[in-house]
Write an enzyme that holds these catalytic residues in place. Structure first.
Site, PDB file in Angstrom:
ATOM      1  N   ASN A   1      33.115  51.630  59.014  1.00  0.00           N
ATOM      2  CA  ASN A   1      31.844  52.396  58.132  1.00  0.00           C
ATOM      3  C   ASN A   1      30.524  53.209  58.945  1.00  0.00           C
ATOM      4  OD1 ASN A   1      31.174  49.354  57.756  1.00  0.00           O
ATOM      5  ND2 ASN A   1      30.138  50.304  56.071  1.00  0.00           N
TER       6      ASN A   1
ATOM      7  N   SER B   1      50.142  46.322  63.511  1.00  0.00           N
ATOM      8  CA  SER B   1      48.955  44.890  63.619  1.00  0.00           C
ATOM      9  C   SER B   1      48.287  45.497  65.186  1.00  0.00           C
ATOM     10  CB  SER B   1      49.797  43.674  64.161  1.00  0.00           C
ATOM     11  OG  SER B   1      50.185  43.153  62.800  1.00  0.00           O
TER      12      SER B   1
ATOM     13  N   GLY C   1      -2.642  35.536  34.971  1.00  0.00           N
ATOM     14  CA  GLY C   1      -2.916  33.974  35.611  1.00  0.00           C
ATOM     15  C   GLY C   1      -2.949  33.924  37.475  1.00  0.00           C
TER      16      GLY C   1
ATOM     17  N   ASN D   1       0.953  22.048  20.469  1.00  0.00           N
ATOM     18  CA  ASN D   1       0.427  23.612  20.319  1.00  0.00           C
ATOM     19  C   ASN D   1       1.482  23.969  21.556  1.00  0.00           C
ATOM     20  OD1 ASN D   1      -0.449  26.492  20.001  1.00  0.00           O
ATOM     21  ND2 ASN D   1      -1.977  25.907  21.990  1.00  0.00           N
TER      22      ASN D   1
ATOM     23  N   LYS E   1      32.205  45.006  50.622  1.00  0.00           N
ATOM     24  CA  LYS E   1      30.691  46.318  49.620  1.00  0.00           C
ATOM     25  C   LYS E   1      31.790  47.805  49.686  1.00  0.00           C
ATOM     26  CE  LYS E   1      28.699  48.463  51.855  1.00  0.00           C
ATOM     27  NZ  LYS E   1      28.284  49.801  52.713  1.00  0.00           N
TER      28      LYS E   1
ATOM     29  N   ARG F   1      47.318  51.630  69.430  1.00  0.00           N
ATOM     30  CA  ARG F   1      47.180  50.176  70.770  1.00  0.00           C
ATOM     31  C   ARG F   1      47.068  50.724  71.929  1.00  0.00           C
ATOM     32  NH1 ARG F   1      50.883  46.117  67.169  1.00  0.00           N
ATOM     33  NH2 ARG F   1      53.008  46.994  67.897  1.00  0.00           N
TER      34      ARG F   1
ATOM     35  N   ARG G   1      -1.481  27.660  42.389  1.00  0.00           N
ATOM     36  CA  ARG G   1      -1.077  26.472  42.393  1.00  0.00           C
ATOM     37  C   ARG G   1       0.271  26.899  43.027  1.00  0.00           C
ATOM     38  NH1 ARG G   1      -1.361  22.025  37.571  1.00  0.00           N
ATOM     39  NH2 ARG G   1      -1.936  24.352  36.399  1.00  0.00           N
TER      40      ARG G   1
END
Length: 452
Positions: free
Chosen positions: A370, A407, A14, A171, A335, A424, A18
């Protein structure tokens, strides 16, 4: 259906004009899977041996979407009706099957149970099984004319008599047809109608004239819903979500606000998991028993073991793999990372391309750096590690078991087990300089104001 071979002919040619889309209609997704993929999967679960997909525009894309199934692709070069479309698959039908199903690629709610019941009708002696449904308002639908226990004809609404239009059994389009007789009947379908098209529904009258037995298999109307517009696509999505949420809740999953939870086609959630409101699952997510997914979290391609806690406002991206009792808290993103048993990533943190050992604690504001602009690199964090807040771990880098990271550190080299690492700058103090800076700033502001 043991011992009976089966072919499913899926009509997927099809145009879908539409939809107002360059994408073939059957490739529009419901729950993250193309509609035709839902149909193919339902057929597979019903024991169908092979699929013959009739395609038109976007043929290659439709074929690619079904690459995990045993599919024969047939091109329908002209749109001359549903009967003509089924005959496009003649070469595969002619291979010989006991059962031939005719399905539609834009009906993603078609259930395996409905397909099985249609096949069972053939196994019980019917030559054709027409799947129908009762409509509250049957206007526009073809009516199933039933005499005794058999269907004698399918009457289109425009051709139905006033009495026939009172029939609510309609149907649904789906049919199961004897594979040994289908080609002979299809070849006899004519196009003597206003549109000069070959309608599959005419096969019923032809079969009845031959003395064949045509049964009706009733199905829920929802099973046979299709989509021709984006509005109808959204209605399909809503119906699919309602159905799947209900299945999961009945299996033992708690959803505080089910209507706000959105699932993918393959979302797997074990009993006693608890979902707060506004949780979205992309494809490829598994949630273990007893895990809690808090509000406004988004998960895709992630594995969450038992008794974990995710969110609120957490994002698990593809490759996130959490072991038992791990925690990913608010405004954290993970991730392609393995998070060990009991490890905690509590606040405002990005963990990507990493391995985190059991019972390690990752402080707020930690970042695994990363990506170097070309390649992704691994950050390996051992068991029992404490990473202080606002730490940048520049990959590739490895942190040994039991290490402490101070930290505010930027860690660029490996850290030994049980070591304390500080990366640091040394703090210095300049007495009175703050007052000097304020005075200078005020002078600048005054100069700007004078120049206006």
């Amino acid at each position: 259906m043991s011992g009976r071979s089966c072919l499913a002919v899926v009509l997927a040619a099809g145009e879908g004009t539409r939809m107002r889309s360059d994408l073939p209609k059957v490739l529009h997704e419901v729950a993250g899977l193309p509609m035709v993929g839902h149909v193919a999967e339902a057929a597979r679960q019903a024991g169908v041996d092979r699929l013959a997909v009739v395609v038109g525009r976007g043929a290659e894309a439709v074929s690619a979407a079904l690459s995990t199934h045993d599919v024969a692709t047939h091109l329908q070069t002209e749109r001359l009706g549903t009967g003509h479309a089924v005959l496009a698959a003649r070469d595969t039908i002619a291979l010989g099957f006991d059962d031939v199903l005719v399905l539609f690629g834009d009906t993603p709610l078609l259930s395996t149970e409905t397909i099985e019941r249609a096949r069972s009708a053939l196994a019980s002696g019917a030559d054709i099984a027409v799947v129908g449904f009762h409509a509250a308002d049957p206007t526009g639908y073809g009516r199933l004319i039933v005499e005794g226990e058999t269907v004698s004809a399918i009457r289109e609404h425009k051709d139905a008599s006033p009495e026939e239009r009172k029939i609510t059994l309609c149907n649904g389009g789906v049919m199961a047809i004897s594979g040994h007789r289908i080609l002979g009947w299809l070849d006899r379908i004519g196009n003597d109608n206003a549109k000069r098209e070959y309608y599959l529904t005419d096969i019923v009258a032809i079969a009845v004239a031959d003395g064949a037995r045509v049964n009706v298999v009733e199905a829920p109307a929802e099973d046979l819903m299709g989509a021709n517009t984006r509005v109808e696509l959204a209605e399909l999505e809503a119906a699919w979500q309602r159905r799947r949420r209900r299945e999961l809740m009945l299996s033992g999953v708690t959803m505080q606000a089910p209507e706000t939870v959105f699932l993918a086609y393959d979302t797997a959630i074990e009993p006693d998991a608890f979902l707060e409101p506004n949780v979205v699952f992309g494809p490829g997510v598994t949630i273990g028993a007893g895990s809690v997914i808090r509000a406004f979290s988004h998960l895709e391609g992630a594995t969450v073991a038992a008794d974990c806690e995710i969110g609120p406002f957490a994002r698990l991206r593809p490759g996130a793999d959490l072991s038992e009792k791990a925690k990913v808290g608010n405004f954290c993103e993970v991730k392609k990372a393995k998070v060990g048993k009991g490890a905690k990533i509590n606040h405002l943190t990005y963990i990507g391309d990493a391995e985190i050992g059991a019972k390690s604690n990752i402080g707020a504001g930690t970042i695994t750096c990363n990506y170097d602009g070309i390649n992704k690199h691994l950050t390996s964090i051992g068991a029992g590690v404490f990473v202080g807040s606002n730490t940048s771990l520049v990959a590739p880098v490895a942190i040994g078991d039991g290490a402490y990271i101070a930290s505010g550190s930027v860690i660029t080299e490996n850290v030994s087990a049980d070591a304390l690492a500080l990366g640091r700058a040394r703090q210095t103090e300049k007495p009175g300089r703050a007052a000097d800076i304020r005075a200078r700033n005020e002078a600048v502001k005054a100069g700007r104001s004078a120049g206006k």
